[in-house]
Design a protein around this motif. Structure first.
Motif, PDB file in Angstrom:
ATOM      1  N   GLN A  49       0.847  -1.182   0.000  1.00 17.50           N
ATOM      2  CA  GLN A  49       0.000   0.000   0.000  1.00 17.50           C
ATOM      3  C   GLN A  49       0.886   1.236   0.000  1.00 17.50           C
ATOM      4  N   MET A  50       0.417   2.307  -0.621  1.00 24.09           N
ATOM      5  CA  MET A  50       1.206   3.538  -0.679  1.00 24.09           C
ATOM      6  C   MET A  50       0.623   4.617   0.235  1.00 24.09           C
ATOM      7  N   VAL A  51       1.459   5.107   1.128  1.00 24.23           N
ATOM      8  CA  VAL A  51       1.043   6.204   1.988  1.00 24.23           C
ATOM      9  C   VAL A  51       1.643   7.478   1.401  1.00 24.23           C
ATOM     10  N   LEU A  52       0.780   8.382   1.015  1.00 27.52           N
ATOM     11  CA  LEU A  52       1.251   9.564   0.299  1.00 27.52           C
ATOM     12  C   LEU A  52       1.255  10.817   1.164  1.00 27.52           C
ATOM     13  N   VAL A  53       2.393  11.467   1.191  1.00 30.00           N
ATOM     14  CA  VAL A  53       2.515  12.705   1.956  1.00 30.00           C
ATOM     15  C   VAL A  53       2.956  13.830   1.027  1.00 30.00           C
ATOM     16  N   ASP A  54       2.325  14.959   1.137  1.00 29.74           N
ATOM     17  CA  ASP A  54       2.689  16.137   0.352  1.00 29.74           C
ATOM     18  C   ASP A  54       3.408  17.099   1.278  1.00 29.74           C
ATOM     19  N   ASP A  55       4.691  17.361   1.003  1.00 29.15           N
ATOM     20  CA  ASP A  55       5.439  18.227   1.923  1.00 29.15           C
ATOM     21  C   ASP A  55       5.415  19.694   1.504  1.00 29.15           C
ATOM     22  N   HIS A  56       4.785  19.988   0.386  1.00 27.62           N
ATOM     23  CA  HIS A  56       4.691  21.365  -0.099  1.00 27.62           C
ATOM     24  C   HIS A  56       6.067  22.034  -0.155  1.00 27.62           C
ATOM     25  N   GLY A  57       7.056  21.232  -0.430  1.00 29.75           N
ATOM     26  CA  GLY A  57       8.403  21.785  -0.554  1.00 29.75           C
ATOM     27  C   GLY A  57       9.051  22.146   0.768  1.00 29.75           C
ATOM     28  N   SER A  58       8.407  21.777   1.861  1.00 34.65           N
ATOM     29  CA  SER A  58       8.963  22.134   3.159  1.00 34.65           C
ATOM     30  C   SER A  58       9.728  20.988   3.812  1.00 34.65           C
TER      31      SER A  58
ATOM     32  N   SER B 287      -8.064   1.792  16.177  1.00 39.56           N
ATOM     33  CA  SER B 287      -7.633   1.869  14.779  1.00 39.56           C
ATOM     34  C   SER B 287      -6.290   2.567  14.629  1.00 39.56           C
ATOM     35  N   SER B 288      -5.679   2.347  13.494  1.00 39.21           N
ATOM     36  CA  SER B 288      -4.471   3.086  13.139  1.00 39.21           C
ATOM     37  C   SER B 288      -4.959   4.465  12.726  1.00 39.21           C
ATOM     38  N   GLY B 289      -4.102   5.416  12.619  1.00 43.83           N
ATOM     39  CA  GLY B 289      -4.537   6.748  12.232  1.00 43.83           C
ATOM     40  C   GLY B 289      -4.646   6.891  10.724  1.00 43.83           C
ATOM     41  N   LEU B 290      -4.596   5.785  10.020  1.00 42.00           N
ATOM     42  CA  LEU B 290      -4.590   5.844   8.565  1.00 42.00           C
ATOM     43  C   LEU B 290      -5.976   6.057   7.981  1.00 42.00           C
ATOM     44  N   VAL B 291      -6.004   6.810   6.913  1.00 39.52           N
ATOM     45  CA  VAL B 291      -7.257   7.017   6.194  1.00 39.52           C
ATOM     46  C   VAL B 291      -7.026   6.619   4.741  1.00 39.52           C
ATOM     47  N   GLY B 292      -7.915   5.816   4.230  1.00 33.80           N
ATOM     48  CA  GLY B 292      -7.767   5.357   2.850  1.00 33.80           C
ATOM     49  C   GLY B 292      -8.449   6.268   1.855  1.00 33.80           C
ATOM     50  N   LEU B 293      -7.902   6.332   0.674  1.00 34.67           N
ATOM     51  CA  LEU B 293      -8.551   7.065  -0.417  1.00 34.67           C
ATOM     52  C   LEU B 293      -8.443   6.223  -1.680  1.00 34.67           C
ATOM     53  N   VAL B 294      -9.559   6.022  -2.339  1.00 32.86           N
ATOM     54  CA  VAL B 294      -9.558   5.275  -3.593  1.00 32.86           C
ATOM     55  C   VAL B 294     -10.001   6.186  -4.728  1.00 32.86           C
ATOM     56  N   VAL B 295      -9.156   6.328  -5.726  1.00 33.61           N
ATOM     57  CA  VAL B 295      -9.526   7.103  -6.908  1.00 33.61           C
ATOM     58  C   VAL B 295      -9.381   6.214  -8.137  1.00 33.61           C
TER      59      VAL B 295
ATOM     60  N   GLY C  49      -4.457  17.433   2.163  1.00 35.41           N
ATOM     61  CA  GLY C  49      -4.292  18.659   2.926  1.00 35.41           C
ATOM     62  C   GLY C  49      -5.064  18.632   4.227  1.00 35.41           C
ATOM     63  N   SER C  50      -6.287  18.232   4.112  1.00 34.11           N
ATOM     64  CA  SER C  50      -7.149  18.206   5.284  1.00 34.11           C
ATOM     65  C   SER C  50      -6.702  17.139   6.289  1.00 34.11           C
ATOM     66  N   LEU C  51      -6.363  15.985   5.791  1.00 35.99           N
ATOM     67  CA  LEU C  51      -5.955  14.894   6.671  1.00 35.99           C
ATOM     68  C   LEU C  51      -4.647  15.205   7.392  1.00 35.99           C
ATOM     69  N   ALA C  52      -3.701  15.729   6.651  1.00 32.42           N
ATOM     70  CA  ALA C  52      -2.396  16.018   7.241  1.00 32.42           C
ATOM     71  C   ALA C  52      -2.549  17.024   8.378  1.00 32.42           C
TER      72      ALA C  52
ATOM     73  N   GLY D  99      -3.382  15.418  11.420  1.00 31.24           N
ATOM     74  CA  GLY D  99      -2.439  14.413  11.906  1.00 31.24           C
ATOM     75  C   GLY D  99      -2.693  13.000  11.399  1.00 31.24           C
ATOM     76  N   HIS D 100      -3.429  12.897  10.309  1.00 33.94           N
ATOM     77  CA  HIS D 100      -3.677  11.560   9.750  1.00 33.94           C
ATOM     78  C   HIS D 100      -2.834  11.338   8.499  1.00 33.94           C
ATOM     79  N   GLN D 101      -2.637  10.071   8.187  1.00 32.30           N
ATOM     80  CA  GLN D 101      -1.889   9.730   6.985  1.00 32.30           C
ATOM     81  C   GLN D 101      -2.866   9.247   5.928  1.00 32.30           C
ATOM     82  N   MET D 102      -2.549   9.500   4.678  1.00 34.80           N
ATOM     83  CA  MET D 102      -3.426   9.078   3.592  1.00 34.80           C
ATOM     84  C   MET D 102      -2.845   7.898   2.829  1.00 34.80           C
ATOM     85  N   VAL D 103      -3.600   6.827   2.752  1.00 33.32           N
ATOM     86  CA  VAL D 103      -3.187   5.674   1.962  1.00 33.32           C
ATOM     87  C   VAL D 103      -3.947   5.738   0.653  1.00 33.32           C
ATOM     88  N   LEU D 104      -3.211   5.860  -0.424  1.00 27.12           N
ATOM     89  CA  LEU D 104      -3.850   6.091  -1.710  1.00 27.12           C
ATOM     90  C   LEU D 104      -3.850   4.851  -2.593  1.00 27.12           C
TER      91      LEU D 104
END
Lengths: 363, 363
Positions: free
Chosen positions: A98-107, B65-73, B90-93, B96-101
């Motif tokens: 599974q891929m956990v995606l983080v956007d650091d906005h260049g920071s 639960s883990s703090g992970l939130v899934g997103l399916v596109v 943006g909203s999840l971060a 303090g949550h991580q997004m699994v895409l």
DNA sequence: CTGTTAGCGCCTTCAA
DNA sequence: TTGAAGGCGCTAACAG
């Protein structure tokens, strides 16, 4: 399946339902160790009936890591990073990760925060487009396999997959010089990363190769997230009326340049030629099509993920850097200065001449 | 920090280093329960010194639960989904949550596989652009909060954030009808999802409103992943020479239509007007600019994530559907049939008239 | 081949 | 205010 359950079904319950012990059920479901066919079938049936879903937390608590792989990019809305992420996801999904995606906005700080989160979730590995070396170093220090993508932070102990920015830029600028341009501007938005730096190097190298003098004035650095890039480009062009061609260091810059040229009514390529490093869909759509340095972005993501997967699988050996070659695509936005002796077709459907395709490995 | 460690630092080690017990260390770091300030400082220092990173697996094994939130596109390379993901992230971060895409490539089976993975990792919640109801149902059945985005599968028990496709389409087509068009084609790539269906509904409604008869022949369904959409559009246009305007149901279709019109040398908007549902960057860049129905995509992602976060935080109450209103943006690609009485400015820098901005909630 | 035992790292009673 | 004990769900030894 059937009644909505409030409590999660555990392995023990499955075992009970199948009339066996938890370990046997575990073996039956995981496929490890010896289990009688009959029992195995019973367990599987029970698991199915109860809607059993194994708990990865418990599993990774025992073993080494969760199957999660982290990816850090700098701007998900930028098609470049989106394509990169897509490539990574494709490769990982195929391998059951599974891929956990983080956007650091260049920071740098946000990248580091992401890295910490990956550590906390015992990620099997991490891919990142570095914005600094801190994140990579933290991860490497903790023994998490890391592959840097697109850029390199300079941190040691990790693999990397990058694109040959210098060569791509040199080819592009050489093309302009061959057409006869002598005052070629370069516009970029950062020089703190090796992508920007190397493209600038390529720009300079091409000039040196052609024996054309360089001028610092012709390089415009907008900086990341410029408030009004269009205005900056406008001011720059006003201050340098002699410019006959612009080399844009990436798709964001290219868009700003293109829009400003259009806004001021400059005819491309007659009044000004344009080349973009990075080839997005719209560059093929506009009229004339943009001459561009195409990067195999999706593929870069795939290959980086593959490299990481190999490390996760336990591959030892020195850190490797895979350098992918960009492809020069000539379209209609470049011609000789003043529009004379125009050799480019308005907008060839298929693209243009390929050059430097392929990739090579270097330690 | 310092020496690279092979073994992960555990809470016990931190406690030992600080000369206290694991439970105290836990309290000190988590901030729960009573801990003497002095001890707390010692523990924090020790944790820091050792580079301690809490193990979420262990933590979520205890808790819920883990703090992970899934997103399916359905296609990360499509800018629409990339923007959606960016909004969600943006909203999840921030929370303090991580997004699994997960990218399901439009496949029900892959979406379901993703859902199972989310279940296995005890995701705190899941956001998905549904391709069927199976994934949503599975998750809801297991008590995982779900918010559907962009589309709705029809599954019950989940919130949703969508865009008013019917209204957006009706406004767009009404615009064409007002300009005098009578043979307006609609091109889409799917009607199995409510987005496509509702846009088609809007297309029809606009015709009904204007008393203009409909013809099935004027609707072209390319199907998802058409082998050669350009060829299909070409054949369609050849078969329907009377068409004076095209309404494209999304950005992918719009690109295919635009390219084919350009290829065959049709002048837009004189020979054929074009409207796109979904407004991407290139539509502002090309000449003339594309008249479009703009969707607040990034915001939709943000809001969907916020809704999910509220559920995760324990908010009860009936499932809600938030319907966002699209904005009609008139640019240069639409005018009266034959180019007569052209009212549109070639390409207004700022965009065009806004309409139907805002959003409303319905149960 | 199968069941029993013993934790993985953490948190949460419960006593002290 | 702190420590000891127990267990979350799973799996890897070890008997049987």
């Amino acid at each position: 399946m059937g009644k909505g359950k409030r409590t999660r079904v555990t392995l023990r319950q499955v075992a009970q339902e199948a009339g066996t012990s938890a370990s046997t059920a575990s073996r039956a479901l995981a496929g490890n160790g010896y289990v009688a066919e009959a029992i195995k079938a019973r367990v599987v049936a029970a698991a199915d009936r109860l809607g059993y879903v194994p708990d990865v937390s418990a599993r990774s608590l025992k073993g080494r890591s969760s199957g999660l792989v982290g990816l850090v990019v700098s701007d998900l809305r930028n098609q470049f990073y989106a394509a990169l992420a897509a490539g990574v996801e494709g490769s990982l999904a195929a391998a059951g990760h599974q891929m956990v995606l983080v956007d650091d906005h260049g920071s740098d700080a946000q990248a580091l925060e992401g890295a910490r989160a990956f550590l906390a979730m015992r990620a099997a590995g991490v891919l990142l487009a570095p914005v600094g070396r801190a994140a990579t170093e933290l991860l490497v220090e903790h023994g998490t396999p890391v592959v840097e993508v697109d850029r390199r932070s300079g941190a040691r102990g990790c693999d990397a997959v990058t694109i040959d920015s210098e060569r791509g830029a040199r080819d592009a600028v050489a093309h302009l010089l061959e057409l006869g341009h002598r005052r070629i501007a370069m516009v970029l938005d950062e020089t703190m990363w090796d992508t920007g730096r190397n493209r600038l190097k390529g720009y300079r190298a091409a000039h040196r190769d052609a024996g054309v003098p360089l001028s610092r004035r012709l390089v415009l650095d907008l900086g990341l997230r410029p408030a009004d890039p269009g205005a900056d480009v406008a001011a720059f062009l006003d201050a340098n009326p002699g410019v006959t061609a612009v080399f844009a260091a990436n798709n964001v810059v290219a868009e700003a340049v293109w829009q400003e040229l259009k806004r001021r009514g400059s005819a491309v390529p007659r009044d000004c030629s344009v080349i973009s490093f990075d080839d997005l869909g719209w560059m093929r759509i506009v009229e004339p099509g943009l001459t561009a340095v195409r990067q195999p972005v999706y593929d870069m993501g795939r290959q980086a993920a593959d490299l990481l997967l190999a490390r996760i699988a336990g591959e030892r050996g020195r850190a490797q850097t895979l350098t992918l070659q960009p492809e020069f695509v000539r379209r209609g936005s470049t011609c000789a200065p003043g529009g004379t002796a125009r050799t480019a077709h308005p907008s060839p459907p298929g693209g243009g001449a390929a050059r430097g395709v392929g990739s090579d490995v270097s330690a």
